[in-house]
Design a protein around this motif. Structure first.
Motif, PDB file in Angstrom:
ATOM      1  N   THR A 134      30.574  46.549  49.618  1.00  0.00           N
ATOM      2  CA  THR A 134      30.046  45.985  47.898  1.00  0.00           C
ATOM      3  C   THR A 134      30.224  44.551  47.938  1.00  0.00           C
ATOM      4  O   THR A 134      30.675  43.569  48.751  1.00  0.00           O
ATOM      5  N   ALA A 190      30.781  41.320  44.855  1.00  0.00           N
ATOM      6  CA  ALA A 190      31.642  41.074  43.458  1.00  0.00           C
ATOM      7  C   ALA A 190      30.577  41.064  42.501  1.00  0.00           C
ATOM      8  O   ALA A 190      29.439  40.511  42.623  1.00  0.00           O
ATOM      9  N   ASP A 191      30.724  41.789  41.214  1.00  0.00           N
ATOM     10  CA  ASP A 191      29.957  41.753  40.238  1.00  0.00           C
ATOM     11  C   ASP A 191      28.490  42.333  40.168  1.00  0.00           C
ATOM     12  O   ASP A 191      27.493  42.086  39.585  1.00  0.00           O
ATOM     13  N   ASN A 229      26.853  46.197  41.114  1.00  0.00           N
ATOM     14  CA  ASN A 229      27.021  47.801  41.059  1.00  0.00           C
ATOM     15  C   ASN A 229      25.731  48.711  41.568  1.00  0.00           C
ATOM     16  O   ASN A 229      26.226  49.985  41.716  1.00  0.00           O
ATOM     17  N   THR A 264      35.128  45.847  35.359  1.00  0.00           N
ATOM     18  CA  THR A 264      35.114  45.664  37.021  1.00  0.00           C
ATOM     19  C   THR A 264      36.538  46.047  37.362  1.00  0.00           C
ATOM     20  O   THR A 264      37.276  46.427  36.469  1.00  0.00           O
ATOM     21  N   ASN A 320      38.127  48.611  40.961  1.00  0.00           N
ATOM     22  CA  ASN A 320      37.915  49.299  42.161  1.00  0.00           C
ATOM     23  C   ASN A 320      36.892  50.482  41.525  1.00  0.00           C
ATOM     24  O   ASN A 320      37.221  51.110  40.807  1.00  0.00           O
ATOM     25  N   PRO A 366      32.323  46.852  41.182  1.00  0.00           N
ATOM     26  CA  PRO A 366      33.177  46.305  42.045  1.00  0.00           C
ATOM     27  C   PRO A 366      33.705  44.884  41.909  1.00  0.00           C
ATOM     28  O   PRO A 366      32.677  43.914  41.514  1.00  0.00           O
ATOM     29  N   ALA A 367      34.854  44.377  41.824  1.00  0.00           N
ATOM     30  CA  ALA A 367      35.335  42.972  41.391  1.00  0.00           C
ATOM     31  C   ALA A 367      35.352  42.173  42.698  1.00  0.00           C
ATOM     32  O   ALA A 367      35.617  40.959  42.564  1.00  0.00           O
ATOM     33  N   SER A 368      35.433  42.780  43.949  1.00  0.00           N
ATOM     34  CA  SER A 368      35.325  42.105  45.303  1.00  0.00           C
ATOM     35  C   SER A 368      34.886  42.823  46.354  1.00  0.00           C
ATOM     36  O   SER A 368      34.267  43.861  46.063  1.00  0.00           O
ATOM     37  N   GLU A 369      34.611  42.394  47.307  1.00  0.00           N
ATOM     38  CA  GLU A 369      34.253  43.030  48.480  1.00  0.00           C
ATOM     39  C   GLU A 369      35.084  44.123  49.189  1.00  0.00           C
ATOM     40  O   GLU A 369      36.176  44.014  49.496  1.00  0.00           O
TER      41      GLU A 369
END
Length: 200
Positions: free
Chosen positions: A23, A25-26, A28, A71, A73, A96-99
């Motif tokens: 994923t 970040a930011d 979807n 945002t 998991n 997702p807020a991160s990878e």
């Protein structure tokens, strides 16, 4: 053989695959592999181990308020059709807020070879006895226009070979096991998932 395999409705384990994507970040929306025919399950492993459930459209507003803003998991996914290349497109919620690495299991679409040297046993893992069964069925179809009696005989033989191949295919698969953990508790028990889900 390719044409017949592509229309097979049985749940062959040799057509079940697992893959993953990372994923951003930011973001979807994500494209999966182009050979995904039926998407079964999504989940994350490691520290973020949890299953990502399919989003029931009727519960979208209730379960994902302000989904375009939230945002974190991802816990839900929705199929959005296909992208410009024809690959299945999905959306994750919350965004997702991160990878993160998201795994998915799917039934693979049998597609025509791109090169005459390709072998279905190598490319898709089709068992040898399954190829023999489909070859017999192809022979039956070839005889259809010349002899109805021969067509019936060859068809019956081919169908028996396919049933035997399927029985062997299923006898080697475990079909009942626990789903991945969600928030420290079992997500479900005695749920039927494709073989090896969450274990390989």
């Amino acid at each position: 053989a390719l044409s017949i395999a592509g229309t097979e409705k049985r749940k062959w384990t040799w057509l079940k695959f697992k893959d993953s994507f990372m994923t951003v970040a930011d973001t979807n929306e994500y494209s999966l592999r182009r050979d995904v025919k039926v998407l079964h399950h999504l989940w994350m492993e490691g520290v973020s181990r949890q299953r990502i459930d399919r989003l029931p459209s009727s519960l979208f507003v209730e379960r994902v308020p302000d989904s375009s803003l939230a945002t974190g998991n991802p816990r839900l996914f929705d199929e959005e059709g296909v992208d410009s290349s024809g690959a299945k497109l999905i959306s994750l919620y919350p965004v997702p807020a991160s990878e993160l690495e998201v795994f998915y299991r799917f039934t693979r679409q049998v597609v025509p070879f791109s090169d005459p040297s390709q072998d279905i046993r190598v490319l898709w893992g089709m068992p040898e006895h399954m190829l023999e069964a489909l070859t017999q069925k192809a022979a039956a179809l070839a005889a259809q226009g010349t002899s109805s009696a021969k067509f019936a005989e060859l068809t019956a033989f081919a169908e028996q070979l396919i049933e035997d191949a399927y029985a062997d295919d299923q006898s080697k698969a475990h079909t009942t096991f626990r789903a991945p953990m969600i928030e420290g508790r079992d997500a479900a028990e005695d749920v039927q998932y494709p073989p090896q889900f969450g274990r390989d």
